[in-house]
Design a protein around this motif. Structure first.
Motif, PDB file in Angstrom:
ATOM      1  N   LYS A   1     -22.471 -22.049 -17.637  1.00 53.99           N
ATOM      2  CA  LYS A   1     -21.288 -21.252 -17.306  1.00 53.99           C
ATOM      3  C   LYS A   1     -21.538 -19.748 -17.314  1.00 53.99           C
ATOM      4  CE  LYS A   1     -19.606 -21.369 -22.100  1.00 53.99           C
ATOM      5  NZ  LYS A   1     -18.508 -21.807 -22.988  1.00 53.99           N
ATOM      6  N   ALA A   2     -22.625 -19.293 -17.937  1.00 57.55           N
ATOM      7  CA  ALA A   2     -22.893 -17.848 -17.998  1.00 57.55           C
ATOM      8  C   ALA A   2     -23.790 -17.362 -16.873  1.00 57.55           C
ATOM      9  CB  ALA A   2     -23.544 -17.495 -19.336  1.00 57.55           C
ATOM     10  N   VAL A   3     -24.363 -18.273 -16.084  1.00 54.59           N
ATOM     11  CA  VAL A   3     -25.379 -17.906 -15.098  1.00 54.59           C
ATOM     12  C   VAL A   3     -24.741 -17.602 -13.747  1.00 54.59           C
ATOM     13  CG1 VAL A   3     -27.400 -18.726 -13.809  1.00 54.59           C
ATOM     14  CG2 VAL A   3     -27.192 -19.185 -16.265  1.00 54.59           C
ATOM     15  N   ALA A   4     -25.052 -16.413 -13.210  1.00 62.14           N
ATOM     16  CA  ALA A   4     -24.596 -16.051 -11.864  1.00 62.14           C
ATOM     17  C   ALA A   4     -25.576 -16.547 -10.817  1.00 62.14           C
ATOM     18  CB  ALA A   4     -24.437 -14.539 -11.747  1.00 62.14           C
ATOM     19  N   GLU A   5     -26.862 -16.334 -11.034  1.00 57.66           N
ATOM     20  CA  GLU A   5     -27.898 -16.868 -10.150  1.00 57.66           C
ATOM     21  C   GLU A   5     -29.216 -16.891 -10.901  1.00 57.66           C
ATOM     22  OE1 GLU A   5     -28.483 -14.607  -6.626  1.00 57.66           O
ATOM     23  OE2 GLU A   5     -28.470 -12.686  -7.646  1.00 57.66           O
ATOM     24  N   CYS A   6     -30.161 -17.639 -10.344  1.00 59.93           N
ATOM     25  CA  CYS A   6     -31.434 -17.793 -11.042  1.00 59.93           C
ATOM     26  C   CYS A   6     -32.537 -18.124 -10.055  1.00 59.93           C
ATOM     27  CB  CYS A   6     -31.342 -18.903 -12.093  1.00 59.93           C
ATOM     28  SG  CYS A   6     -31.026 -20.540 -11.386  1.00 59.93           S
ATOM     29  N   ALA A   7     -33.771 -17.971 -10.523  1.00 55.83           N
ATOM     30  CA  ALA A   7     -34.947 -18.395  -9.765  1.00 55.83           C
ATOM     31  C   ALA A   7     -35.975 -18.912 -10.754  1.00 55.83           C
ATOM     32  CB  ALA A   7     -35.527 -17.233  -8.961  1.00 55.83           C
ATOM     33  N   VAL A   8     -36.654 -19.977 -10.369  1.00 57.09           N
ATOM     34  CA  VAL A   8     -37.724 -20.537 -11.195  1.00 57.09           C
ATOM     35  C   VAL A   8     -39.033 -20.425 -10.434  1.00 57.09           C
ATOM     36  CG1 VAL A   8     -38.649 -22.632 -12.273  1.00 57.09           C
ATOM     37  CG2 VAL A   8     -36.205 -22.115 -12.439  1.00 57.09           C
ATOM     38  N   ILE A   9     -40.055 -19.943 -11.112  1.00 61.18           N
ATOM     39  CA  ILE A   9     -41.386 -19.862 -10.519  1.00 61.18           C
ATOM     40  C   ILE A   9     -42.372 -20.577 -11.435  1.00 61.18           C
ATOM     41  CG2 ILE A   9     -40.918 -17.708  -9.295  1.00 61.18           C
ATOM     42  CD1 ILE A   9     -42.420 -16.228 -11.540  1.00 61.18           C
ATOM     43  N   GLY A  10     -43.472 -21.039 -10.876  1.00 59.87           N
ATOM     44  CA  GLY A  10     -44.532 -21.645 -11.665  1.00 59.87           C
ATOM     45  C   GLY A  10     -45.675 -20.665 -11.829  1.00 59.87           C
ATOM     46  N   VAL A  11     -46.058 -20.378 -13.059  1.00 63.95           N
ATOM     47  CA  VAL A  11     -47.160 -19.447 -13.308  1.00 63.95           C
ATOM     48  C   VAL A  11     -48.344 -20.204 -13.888  1.00 63.95           C
ATOM     49  CG1 VAL A  11     -45.626 -17.480 -13.585  1.00 63.95           C
ATOM     50  CG2 VAL A  11     -46.248 -18.827 -15.580  1.00 63.95           C
ATOM     51  N   ARG A  12     -49.517 -19.641 -13.689  1.00 62.32           N
ATOM     52  CA  ARG A  12     -50.750 -20.314 -14.124  1.00 62.32           C
ATOM     53  C   ARG A  12     -50.767 -20.514 -15.638  1.00 62.32           C
ATOM     54  NH1 ARG A  12     -53.904 -16.199 -10.930  1.00 62.32           N
ATOM     55  NH2 ARG A  12     -53.940 -16.965  -8.794  1.00 62.32           N
ATOM     56  N   ASP A  13     -51.314 -21.660 -16.037  1.00 68.01           N
ATOM     57  CA  ASP A  13     -51.476 -21.973 -17.455  1.00 68.01           C
ATOM     58  C   ASP A  13     -52.774 -22.765 -17.621  1.00 68.01           C
ATOM     59  OD1 ASP A  13     -50.131 -22.224 -20.256  1.00 68.01           O
ATOM     60  OD2 ASP A  13     -50.768 -24.263 -19.764  1.00 68.01           O
ATOM     61  N   GLU A  14     -53.631 -22.335 -18.565  1.00 66.75           N
ATOM     62  CA  GLU A  14     -54.942 -22.972 -18.726  1.00 66.75           C
ATOM     63  C   GLU A  14     -54.824 -24.433 -19.131  1.00 66.75           C
ATOM     64  OE1 GLU A  14     -57.397 -20.783 -21.363  1.00 66.75           O
ATOM     65  OE2 GLU A  14     -57.476 -18.979 -20.103  1.00 66.75           O
TER      66      GLU A  14
ATOM     67  N   PHE B   1     -18.767 -18.340   7.544  1.00 69.36           N
ATOM     68  CA  PHE B   1     -20.167 -18.743   7.422  1.00 69.36           C
ATOM     69  C   PHE B   1     -20.900 -17.609   6.712  1.00 69.36           C
ATOM     70  CE2 PHE B   1     -23.784 -20.783  10.184  1.00 69.36           C
ATOM     71  CZ  PHE B   1     -24.596 -20.853   9.075  1.00 69.36           C
ATOM     72  N   THR B   2     -21.518 -17.912   5.582  1.00 72.26           N
ATOM     73  CA  THR B   2     -22.288 -16.904   4.878  1.00 72.26           C
ATOM     74  C   THR B   2     -23.426 -17.575   4.125  1.00 72.26           C
ATOM     75  OG1 THR B   2     -22.116 -14.978   3.409  1.00 72.26           O
ATOM     76  CG2 THR B   2     -20.834 -16.926   2.793  1.00 72.26           C
ATOM     77  N   ALA B   3     -24.114 -16.810   3.281  1.00 72.81           N
ATOM     78  CA  ALA B   3     -25.234 -17.336   2.512  1.00 72.81           C
ATOM     79  C   ALA B   3     -24.804 -17.587   1.071  1.00 72.81           C
ATOM     80  CB  ALA B   3     -26.402 -16.351   2.541  1.00 72.81           C
ATOM     81  N   PRO B   4     -25.372 -18.584   0.400  1.00 64.43           N
ATOM     82  CA  PRO B   4     -25.029 -18.813  -1.005  1.00 64.43           C
ATOM     83  C   PRO B   4     -25.214 -17.578  -1.876  1.00 64.43           C
ATOM     84  CG  PRO B   4     -26.273 -20.674  -0.150  1.00 64.43           C
ATOM     85  CD  PRO B   4     -26.304 -19.614   0.915  1.00 64.43           C
ATOM     86  N   THR B   5     -26.220 -16.765  -1.553  1.00 66.56           N
ATOM     87  CA  THR B   5     -26.457 -15.569  -2.364  1.00 66.56           C
ATOM     88  C   THR B   5     -25.281 -14.602  -2.295  1.00 66.56           C
ATOM     89  OG1 THR B   5     -28.094 -13.869  -2.855  1.00 66.56           O
ATOM     90  CG2 THR B   5     -27.653 -14.271  -0.538  1.00 66.56           C
ATOM     91  N   ALA B   6     -24.560 -14.574  -1.174  1.00 63.65           N
ATOM     92  CA  ALA B   6     -23.369 -13.727  -1.068  1.00 63.65           C
ATOM     93  C   ALA B   6     -22.275 -14.229  -2.007  1.00 63.65           C
ATOM     94  CB  ALA B   6     -22.869 -13.699   0.368  1.00 63.65           C
ATOM     95  N   LEU B   7     -22.108 -15.551  -2.064  1.00 64.25           N
ATOM     96  CA  LEU B   7     -21.111 -16.105  -2.981  1.00 64.25           C
ATOM     97  C   LEU B   7     -21.486 -15.835  -4.428  1.00 64.25           C
ATOM     98  CD1 LEU B   7     -19.985 -19.580  -1.624  1.00 64.25           C
ATOM     99  CD2 LEU B   7     -18.926 -17.352  -1.328  1.00 64.25           C
ATOM    100  N   ARG B   8     -22.779 -15.935  -4.727  1.00 63.28           N
ATOM    101  CA  ARG B   8     -23.206 -15.665  -6.098  1.00 63.28           C
ATOM    102  C   ARG B   8     -22.959 -14.202  -6.467  1.00 63.28           C
ATOM    103  NH1 ARG B   8     -27.201 -19.865  -4.863  1.00 63.28           N
ATOM    104  NH2 ARG B   8     -28.646 -18.353  -3.963  1.00 63.28           N
ATOM    105  N   ALA B   9     -23.148 -13.301  -5.498  1.00 63.53           N
ATOM    106  CA  ALA B   9     -22.862 -11.887  -5.755  1.00 63.53           C
ATOM    107  C   ALA B   9     -21.378 -11.679  -6.031  1.00 63.53           C
ATOM    108  CB  ALA B   9     -23.310 -11.045  -4.565  1.00 63.53           C
ATOM    109  N   ILE B  10     -20.521 -12.348  -5.249  1.00 65.81           N
ATOM    110  CA  ILE B  10     -19.073 -12.249  -5.448  1.00 65.81           C
ATOM    111  C   ILE B  10     -18.687 -12.820  -6.807  1.00 65.81           C
ATOM    112  CG2 ILE B  10     -16.832 -13.091  -4.632  1.00 65.81           C
ATOM    113  CD1 ILE B  10     -18.092 -13.059  -1.775  1.00 65.81           C
ATOM    114  N   ARG B  11     -19.250 -13.959  -7.125  1.00 60.87           N
ATOM    115  CA  ARG B  11     -18.910 -14.629  -8.384  1.00 60.87           C
ATOM    116  C   ARG B  11     -19.378 -13.828  -9.593  1.00 60.87           C
ATOM    117  NH1 ARG B  11     -21.423 -20.354 -10.499  1.00 60.87           N
ATOM    118  NH2 ARG B  11     -19.896 -20.772 -12.143  1.00 60.87           N
ATOM    119  N   LYS B  12     -20.531 -13.172  -9.462  1.00 60.32           N
ATOM    120  CA  LYS B  12     -21.039 -12.369 -10.576  1.00 60.32           C
ATOM    121  C   LYS B  12     -20.062 -11.263 -10.938  1.00 60.32           C
ATOM    122  CE  LYS B  12     -24.809  -9.288 -11.928  1.00 60.32           C
ATOM    123  NZ  LYS B  12     -26.006  -8.532 -11.484  1.00 60.32           N
ATOM    124  N   VAL B  13     -19.489 -10.616  -9.915  1.00 62.77           N
ATOM    125  CA  VAL B  13     -18.581  -9.493 -10.138  1.00 62.77           C
ATOM    126  C   VAL B  13     -17.166  -9.974 -10.466  1.00 62.77           C
ATOM    127  CG1 VAL B  13     -17.550  -7.453  -9.047  1.00 62.77           C
ATOM    128  CG2 VAL B  13     -19.954  -8.000  -8.651  1.00 62.77           C
TER     129      VAL B  13
END
Length: 642
Positions: free
Chosen positions: A533-546, A346-358
């Protein structure tokens, strides 16, 4: 009829369906049967007490002791020489095997030692320790004498620790001289001393475990652990006290709290019943088998599935003081699972992403033989489909996402392998766990149809094991969780239920993007990006736009070995993937390739903090951030305009 039942198709199975509907139709009968797996001093006759709704109580007239159920009864039942805890610390090169008999001896001594310091039933004991056996022993010793433990993640900053001291008002604090990180030694004692100086409440005593990597100077209120454990009171020991089911077992503060901490309090009986049931019917782990949960006892996953769940079952648990990578390499988890014959990990997805990145090809896995491993469980952060597929193809066992919260104490949604392994859908934690009536509601509190996103809520009453209220603050419990949709618990997450009754959790409701009037979840954009195939992990945020209100920005960490010269091509391909999989409204104009993403120590990406920085606001940085330097490095990138 539940919303899940109304929407389910042919993907779900018959046995699970029958059990789930029984749990909602007759919760009293269902949980009365589950309670038979616990040894009661006084068996409960009132299973669900709704007389004080919305403050529901489970097994209110039952009496038990959780420590007895986790330790003593296994010794009495013939498991004395079975291993209870495998302690493995690559950081200190120390390993220790603790049988149930040895665990009982040490817990009795620690309980006696706490009694010798004046700790009585109902008193609080704050535990501020690294991942060492003494942390688990102290937790169980508190449960043995009816003290309420509050574990605070070792290394917390003094101000945050002080706030928890003032909220829990512990009579005793149990700590260590230091914690060990791959690149440094963290001195706990100065943090603790400064926290006590800042706190209004002062503990009477501090018991300090001296570690050879950094011994601490002890003051007047301080007691050396070894002297304390060898003292007269400890040698006399202490026997289990009788606890009412509704008595508090522990207080656990939610990660990311600011201002006054939010203390989740867990009761004794409901928690014991729920965890014992979940070990068998969700995690498919039996007495005598080994479960490896790569978490920390400072978090709810550590409480539930390093300590209480496995030990209540008579299973063997692994206490791992290390990291997924760097201690010494990206094969660390595979070594632990192989060496201790873990049937479940039992672990967190972020741990797997760290393993996969390396180690993208999981080449280090070939160094280990894992014939016992049956299942990999993941929780703590949304499991994106690409990480799921990598793990499944790497380990060749079912990879099961499960979704829950500190507040619930055990999974809300999970593929119930111990009942019936349902077909797996990448991106979904499968379906609601028996006892949880999960509903997706619109802004008016009405259930929505299949495939329609809304607020994920749980119809009251929630099952045993969930929080009955907040520590010392009923009003805050109601205002925070129950007031938005009367009759429901608000999870704070958004998502949808599909035609087959599968739940899809798309992220926190404050992470929903509003782009030119179109509402999009960050989860859908991240799933499209993570599939590259090149992405180890990512985050999407919404920023203000006029013009559009908000626009999406992606922060992407690439796998090891990807050349910098490929960055422009990868950005273009990611933008095209988002247009193709999410739609034209989700135009991804900004992709920043970064070295790392800021996370809490439990693996949650700090999306809101990054969004606030990008918008030019004062960011709310949680005390649980793992590496503040990552945020410092990202600051200029986030503030940069297109």
């Amino acid at each position: 009829m539940s919303q899940r039942e109304a929407t389910r198709g042919q993907a779900t199975g018959g046995y699970y369906d029958r059990v789930y509907e029984e749990s909602l139709a007759d919760p009293g009968g269902f949980w009365a049967e589950a309670a038979r797996a616990i040894d009661w001093i006084t068996p409960p006759t009132t299973i669900l007490d709704d007389s004080t709704a919305p403050f529901y109580r489970w097994f209110s007239d039952g009496e038990l002791n959780v420590c007895y159920n986790a330790v003593d009864r296994h010794v009495a039942g013939g498991r004395s020489e079975q291993v209870a805890i495998h302690y493995d610390s690559p950081l200190t090169r120390r390993k220790e095997t603790i049988t149930y008999a040895a665990l009982l001896s040490r817990v009795r001594a620690a309980a006696g030692g706490l009694r010798g310091l004046g700790v009585e039933k109902g008193d609080r004991v704050l535990i501020y320790m690294p991942m060492v056996p003494e942390a688990v022993i102290t937790m169980l010793a508190c449960a043995r004498i009816g003290a309420i433990h509050s574990v605070v993640f070792g290394g917390f900053a003094p101000q945050e620790l002080a706030a928890r001291i003032d909220d829990a008002t512990p009579k005793v604090i149990v700590s260590a001289s230091c914690g060990i990180e791959p690149s440094r030694v963290v001195k706990y004692k100065p943090f603790l001393d400064e926290a006590i100086r800042r706190a209004t409440h002062k503990p009477e005593h501090c018991v300090i475990l001296q570690r050879e990597q950094e011994r601490a100077e002890l003051g007047e209120r301080d007691i050396d652990w070894m002297d304390w454990e060898a003292g007269t009171a400890a040698q006399e020991g202490a026997e289990p006290v009788t606890m009412t089911s509704t008595d508090p077992l522990y207080i656990l503060y939610t990660s990311g709290t600011t201002g006054k901490p939010k203390g989740i309090y867990r009761d004794c009986g409901g928690y014991a019943v729920a965890l014992r049931w979940s070990m068998e019917y969700l995690y498919d782990v039996a007495a005598g088998e080994t479960m490896f949960t790569a978490s920390d006892v400072g978090w709810v996953v550590g409480h539930s599935y390093i300590v209480y769940g496995p030990l209540l079952t008579g299973a063997t648990t692994v206490l791992y003081e290390g990291k997924p990578v760097g201690t010494p390499d990206a094969g660390a988890f595979w070594r632990i699972a192989a060496e201790y014959n873990a049937v479940a990990m039992f672990t967190a997805p972020t741990a797997l992403r760290a393993i996969r990145k390396v180690d993208p090809q999981a080449s280090l896995l070939s160094n280990y033989y894992l014939p016992a491993l049956r299942t990999l469980y993941l929780a703590g952060e949304r499991l994106d489909p690409d990480t799921y597929l990598w793990a499944a193809s790497t380990l060749h066992v079912p990879v099961i996402d499960n979704w829950w919260q500190t507040e619930t104490g055990w999974p809300i949604a999970c593929n119930p392998k111990g009942l019936e392994l349902l077909p797996i859908k990448a991106g979904s934690p499968t379906t609601a766990v028996p006892g949880f009536d999960v509903q997706v509601l619109d802004e008016n509190g009405e259930p929505v149809g299949p495939g329609t996103e809304g607020a994920i809520c749980i119809k009251l009453p929630m099952p045993p094991g969930t929080l009955p209220t907040l520590w010392g603050d009923d009003d805050r419990y109601v205002n925070s969780y129950l007031s938005a949709y009367p009759g429901y618990y608000l999870t704070g997450d958004g998502g949808y239920i599909d035609d087959d009754g599968y739940l899809f959790v798309m992220g926190r409701t404050d992470d929903v993007l509003n782009i030119a009037g179109h509402r999009l979840s960050t989860g859908s954009l991240e799933a499209a990006i993570a599939g590259h195939k090149a992405v180890a992990e990512c985050a999407v945020i919404g920023v203000r736009d006029e013009l559009k209100g908000q626009i999406p920005r992606a922060l992407v960490v690439l796998k090891a070995g990807i050349a910098d010269t490929d960055s422009a091509r990868i950005r273009a391909e990611l933008a095209e993937r988002v247009r193709a999989e999410v739609g034209a409204v989700a135009t991804l104009d900004r992709v920043d390739i970064v070295a790392a993403l800021p996370k809490t120590r439990s693996g949650k990406i700090l999306r809101r903090t990054m969004r606030e920085i990008a918008d030019g606001d004062n960011p709310s940085v949680p005390a649980t951030i793992e590496d503040p330097t990552v945020l410092d490095t990202l600051g200029p990138v986030l503030r940069r305009v297109n």
